[in-house]
Design a protein around this motif. Structure first.
Motif, PDB file in Angstrom:
ATOM      1  N   ILE A  13      74.783 -17.630  45.587  1.00  0.00           N
ATOM      2  CA  ILE A  13      72.757 -17.238  45.544  1.00  0.00           C
ATOM      3  C   ILE A  13      73.429 -15.518  44.438  1.00  0.00           C
ATOM      4  O   ILE A  13      72.292 -15.505  43.811  1.00  0.00           O
ATOM      5  N   GLY A  14      73.851 -15.340  45.061  1.00  0.00           N
ATOM      6  CA  GLY A  14      74.196 -13.255  43.936  1.00  0.00           C
ATOM      7  C   GLY A  14      74.793 -13.735  42.732  1.00  0.00           C
ATOM      8  O   GLY A  14      73.985 -13.206  41.603  1.00  0.00           O
ATOM      9  N   VAL A  15      75.152 -15.107  42.168  1.00  0.00           N
ATOM     10  CA  VAL A  15      75.688 -15.473  40.529  1.00  0.00           C
ATOM     11  C   VAL A  15      73.944 -16.051  40.113  1.00  0.00           C
ATOM     12  O   VAL A  15      74.189 -15.108  38.575  1.00  0.00           O
ATOM     13  N   ALA A  16      73.855 -16.407  40.836  1.00  0.00           N
ATOM     14  CA  ALA A  16      72.737 -17.400  40.155  1.00  0.00           C
ATOM     15  C   ALA A  16      71.224 -16.052  40.581  1.00  0.00           C
ATOM     16  O   ALA A  16      70.541 -15.879  38.982  1.00  0.00           O
ATOM     17  N   GLY A  17      71.103 -15.039  40.996  1.00  0.00           N
ATOM     18  CA  GLY A  17      70.711 -13.785  40.645  1.00  0.00           C
ATOM     19  C   GLY A  17      70.649 -13.140  40.096  1.00  0.00           C
ATOM     20  O   GLY A  17      69.815 -12.683  39.354  1.00  0.00           O
ATOM     21  N   ILE A  18      72.295 -12.600  39.690  1.00  0.00           N
ATOM     22  CA  ILE A  18      72.183 -11.548  38.451  1.00  0.00           C
ATOM     23  C   ILE A  18      71.669 -12.641  37.190  1.00  0.00           C
ATOM     24  O   ILE A  18      71.754 -11.827  36.243  1.00  0.00           O
ATOM     25  N   LEU A  19      71.950 -13.896  37.292  1.00  0.00           N
ATOM     26  CA  LEU A  19      71.964 -14.460  36.120  1.00  0.00           C
ATOM     27  C   LEU A  19      70.350 -14.698  35.490  1.00  0.00           C
ATOM     28  O   LEU A  19      69.904 -14.709  34.569  1.00  0.00           O
ATOM     29  N   PHE A  20      69.643 -15.015  36.866  1.00  0.00           N
ATOM     30  CA  PHE A  20      68.176 -14.567  36.293  1.00  0.00           C
ATOM     31  C   PHE A  20      68.202 -13.417  35.627  1.00  0.00           C
ATOM     32  O   PHE A  20      66.374 -13.322  35.159  1.00  0.00           O
ATOM     33  N   ILE A  21      67.902 -12.490  36.297  1.00  0.00           N
ATOM     34  CA  ILE A  21      67.888 -10.845  36.217  1.00  0.00           C
ATOM     35  C   ILE A  21      67.802 -10.618  34.539  1.00  0.00           C
ATOM     36  O   ILE A  21      67.592 -10.142  34.313  1.00  0.00           O
ATOM     37  N   ASN A  22      69.323 -11.085  34.540  1.00  0.00           N
ATOM     38  CA  ASN A  22      69.815 -11.186  32.713  1.00  0.00           C
ATOM     39  C   ASN A  22      69.388 -11.559  31.806  1.00  0.00           C
ATOM     40  O   ASN A  22      68.066 -11.324  30.960  1.00  0.00           O
ATOM     41  N   LYS A  23      68.532 -13.078  32.474  1.00  0.00           N
ATOM     42  CA  LYS A  23      67.059 -13.572  31.651  1.00  0.00           C
ATOM     43  C   LYS A  23      66.148 -13.144  31.579  1.00  0.00           C
ATOM     44  O   LYS A  23      65.739 -13.126  30.283  1.00  0.00           O
ATOM     45  N   TYR A  24      65.997 -11.979  31.874  1.00  0.00           N
ATOM     46  CA  TYR A  24      64.483 -11.530  32.478  1.00  0.00           C
ATOM     47  C   TYR A  24      64.530  -9.757  31.588  1.00  0.00           C
ATOM     48  O   TYR A  24      63.909  -9.211  31.877  1.00  0.00           O
ATOM     49  N   GLU A  25      65.671  -9.840  31.688  1.00  0.00           N
ATOM     50  CA  GLU A  25      66.150  -8.192  31.086  1.00  0.00           C
ATOM     51  C   GLU A  25      65.413  -7.679  29.450  1.00  0.00           C
ATOM     52  O   GLU A  25      64.466  -6.691  29.450  1.00  0.00           O
ATOM     53  N   LEU A  26      64.605  -9.074  28.952  1.00  0.00           N
ATOM     54  CA  LEU A  26      64.318  -8.142  27.634  1.00  0.00           C
ATOM     55  C   LEU A  26      62.418  -8.152  28.497  1.00  0.00           C
ATOM     56  O   LEU A  26      62.391  -7.785  27.492  1.00  0.00           O
ATOM     57  N   THR A  27      62.131  -9.199  28.863  1.00  0.00           N
ATOM     58  CA  THR A  27      60.602  -8.648  29.437  1.00  0.00           C
ATOM     59  C   THR A  27      60.575  -7.402  29.911  1.00  0.00           C
ATOM     60  O   THR A  27      59.955  -6.595  30.326  1.00  0.00           O
ATOM     61  N   ILE A  28      62.053  -7.040  31.090  1.00  0.00           N
ATOM     62  CA  ILE A  28      61.626  -5.911  31.803  1.00  0.00           C
ATOM     63  C   ILE A  28      61.891  -4.727  30.562  1.00  0.00           C
ATOM     64  O   ILE A  28      61.113  -3.362  30.748  1.00  0.00           O
ATOM     65  N   GLU A  29      62.808  -4.662  29.227  1.00  0.00           N
ATOM     66  CA  GLU A  29      62.253  -4.013  28.969  1.00  0.00           C
ATOM     67  C   GLU A  29      61.588  -3.585  27.743  1.00  0.00           C
ATOM     68  O   GLU A  29      60.890  -2.589  27.577  1.00  0.00           O
ATOM     69  N   GLN A  30      60.969  -4.619  27.101  1.00  0.00           N
ATOM     70  CA  GLN A  30      59.428  -4.063  26.646  1.00  0.00           C
ATOM     71  C   GLN A  30      58.829  -3.535  27.773  1.00  0.00           C
ATOM     72  O   GLN A  30      57.749  -3.520  26.992  1.00  0.00           O
ATOM     73  N   ASN A  31      58.448  -3.910  29.296  1.00  0.00           N
ATOM     74  CA  ASN A  31      57.449  -3.643  29.609  1.00  0.00           C
ATOM     75  C   ASN A  31      58.211  -1.982  30.371  1.00  0.00           C
ATOM     76  O   ASN A  31      57.221  -0.455  30.145  1.00  0.00           O
ATOM     77  N   MET A  32      59.121  -1.127  29.384  1.00  0.00           N
ATOM     78  CA  MET A  32      59.944  -0.213  29.775  1.00  0.00           C
ATOM     79  C   MET A  32      58.996   0.814  28.546  1.00  0.00           C
ATOM     80  O   MET A  32      58.862   2.185  28.876  1.00  0.00           O
ATOM     81  N   ASN A  33      59.055  -0.007  27.288  1.00  0.00           N
ATOM     82  CA  ASN A  33      58.195   0.773  26.399  1.00  0.00           C
ATOM     83  C   ASN A  33      59.365   2.348  25.777  1.00  0.00           C
ATOM     84  O   ASN A  33      59.598   3.495  25.969  1.00  0.00           O
ATOM     85  N   TYR A  34      61.185   1.945  25.902  1.00  0.00           N
ATOM     86  CA  TYR A  34      61.975   3.092  26.189  1.00  0.00           C
ATOM     87  C   TYR A  34      62.477   3.078  24.277  1.00  0.00           C
ATOM     88  O   TYR A  34      63.121   1.267  23.823  1.00  0.00           O
ATOM     89  N   GLN A  35      61.877   3.697  23.731  1.00  0.00           N
ATOM     90  CA  GLN A  35      62.387   3.441  21.942  1.00  0.00           C
ATOM     91  C   GLN A  35      63.807   4.411  21.817  1.00  0.00           C
ATOM     92  O   GLN A  35      63.576   4.272  20.133  1.00  0.00           O
TER      93      GLN A  35
ATOM     94  N   ARG B  87      80.035 -17.531  53.280  1.00  0.00           N
ATOM     95  CA  ARG B  87      80.231 -16.017  52.477  1.00  0.00           C
ATOM     96  C   ARG B  87      79.952 -17.332  51.075  1.00  0.00           C
ATOM     97  O   ARG B  87      79.224 -16.205  49.586  1.00  0.00           O
ATOM     98  N   PHE B  88      80.528 -18.049  50.403  1.00  0.00           N
ATOM     99  CA  PHE B  88      80.179 -18.642  49.596  1.00  0.00           C
ATOM    100  C   PHE B  88      78.933 -19.187  48.586  1.00  0.00           C
ATOM    101  O   PHE B  88      78.515 -18.741  47.488  1.00  0.00           O
ATOM    102  N   THR B  89      78.290 -19.586  49.486  1.00  0.00           N
ATOM    103  CA  THR B  89      76.916 -19.639  49.152  1.00  0.00           C
ATOM    104  C   THR B  89      75.867 -18.642  49.337  1.00  0.00           C
ATOM    105  O   THR B  89      75.215 -18.306  47.729  1.00  0.00           O
ATOM    106  N   PHE B  90      76.148 -17.065  50.024  1.00  0.00           N
ATOM    107  CA  PHE B  90      75.379 -16.319  49.663  1.00  0.00           C
ATOM    108  C   PHE B  90      76.126 -15.844  47.935  1.00  0.00           C
ATOM    109  O   PHE B  90      75.552 -14.809  47.343  1.00  0.00           O
ATOM    110  N   LEU B  91      77.442 -16.167  47.688  1.00  0.00           N
ATOM    111  CA  LEU B  91      78.147 -15.340  46.757  1.00  0.00           C
ATOM    112  C   LEU B  91      77.509 -16.335  45.501  1.00  0.00           C
ATOM    113  O   LEU B  91      77.010 -15.321  44.242  1.00  0.00           O
TER     114      LEU B  91
END
Length: 281
Positions: free
Chosen positions: A51-73, A45-49
């Motif tokens: 991995i979840g922490v690493a995953g959400i930090l990975f998403i946060n790292k690429y949030e700016l890229t996602i934001e730019q692709n959205m073209n939300y003004q 369970r700790f291993t999966f948890l």
């Protein structure tokens, strides 16, 4: 020299993590590597948890890229300024001092991220599995809630809003901030303040963990970090209130889910022991 590049910042942060783990646990900080590995091996369970922490930090790292692709003004900065006015500018002018600037930048850039990592290390060395889990759950909650706001409720940093009259004091100490650090933190990723929410989360968890030294360290850090987000001209008061509420919620839910997870682990271990006894008979 300390803020010359992300390389020097990483080295300084690593050294700070080691110091904080030692101060918080009074044990050899390097032994946390062994404790971390043992926990990963012994608990699926700790291993999966983790991995979840690493995953959400990975998403946060690429949030700016996602934001730019959205073209939300959309831009909610004028609305926030209409509520707050010149609070941040007045605070800056009242407290301004070069020494205070140095301290605030150090806590905002170095101590904040070091404390996040060190918290898990301290609880691992103290054999406090409940708060290891709670910290991991709380980190996931903080980022999972903040990222959608960054995408759909963009608010620019205070200094960047022309009518605010605020100075970006970060550049007094860290001149290459926009070049080195900005790719990790978008200009419009203000609401809620993750520096506030994570600091409050760590402080509340430490207060409930029973570790008096860690409680004092995290409380001092939280106070300085929250002051720094205003003094450096980065966040609005609205960001701070939202971040504080998020931190309170994340820490409360983190402890609750950690308790549930440990109960499930104990039941599974008990079941496995019972099977072993039956097989031996």
């Amino acid at each position: 020299m300390l803020y010359q590049s992300m390389g020097t910042i990483t080295l300084a942060s690593t050294a700070m993590v080691i110091i904080l783990i030692w101060l918080g646990s009074l044990r050899n900080p390097f032994s946390v590597i062994k404790e971390f590995a043992n926990t990963l091996i012994s608990s699926r369970r700790f291993t999966f948890l983790f991995i979840g922490v690493a995953g959400i930090l990975f998403i946060n790292k690429y949030e700016l890229t996602i934001e730019q692709n959205m073209n939300y003004q959309a831009d909610f900065t004028p609305w926030v300024f209409g509520i707050e006015g010149h609070f941040v500018r007045n605070l800056q002018e009242f407290f301004y001092n070069p020494i205070i600037t140095e301290i605030c930048v150090f806590f905002y850039v170095i101590v904040f991220q070091s404390l996040l990592i060190a918290s898990i290390g301290v609880y691992l060395l103290n054999k406090n599995k409940l708060f290891v889990y709670a910290t991991c759950f709380a980190i996931v909650i903080n980022y999972a809630v903040a990222i959608p706001f960054y995408l759909f409720f963009p608010v620019n940093e205070v200094w960047s809003y022309p009518l605010s009259g605020v100075t970006f004091h970060m550049l007094d100490v860290f001149p290459r901030f926009e070049e080195s650090y900005r790719p990790l933190s978008g200009l419009d990723n203000c609401f809620p303040s993750l520096h506030t929410s994570i600091s409050v989360t760590i402080m509340i968890l430490a207060a409930r963990s029973g570790n008096r030294r860690w409680r004092i360290i995290t409380a001092i850090s939280a106070i300085v970090v929250v002051f720094s987000i205003f003094y450096l001209g980065i966040h609005w008061v609205t960001d701070m209130f939202a971040g504080s509420l998020l931190g309170l919620t994340a820490s409360t839910l983190g402890i609750y889910w950690a308790k549930l997870t440990l109960k499930k682990e104990e039941k599974l271990q008990h079941r496995n022991r019972s099977k072993d006894v039956e097989l031996s008979l």
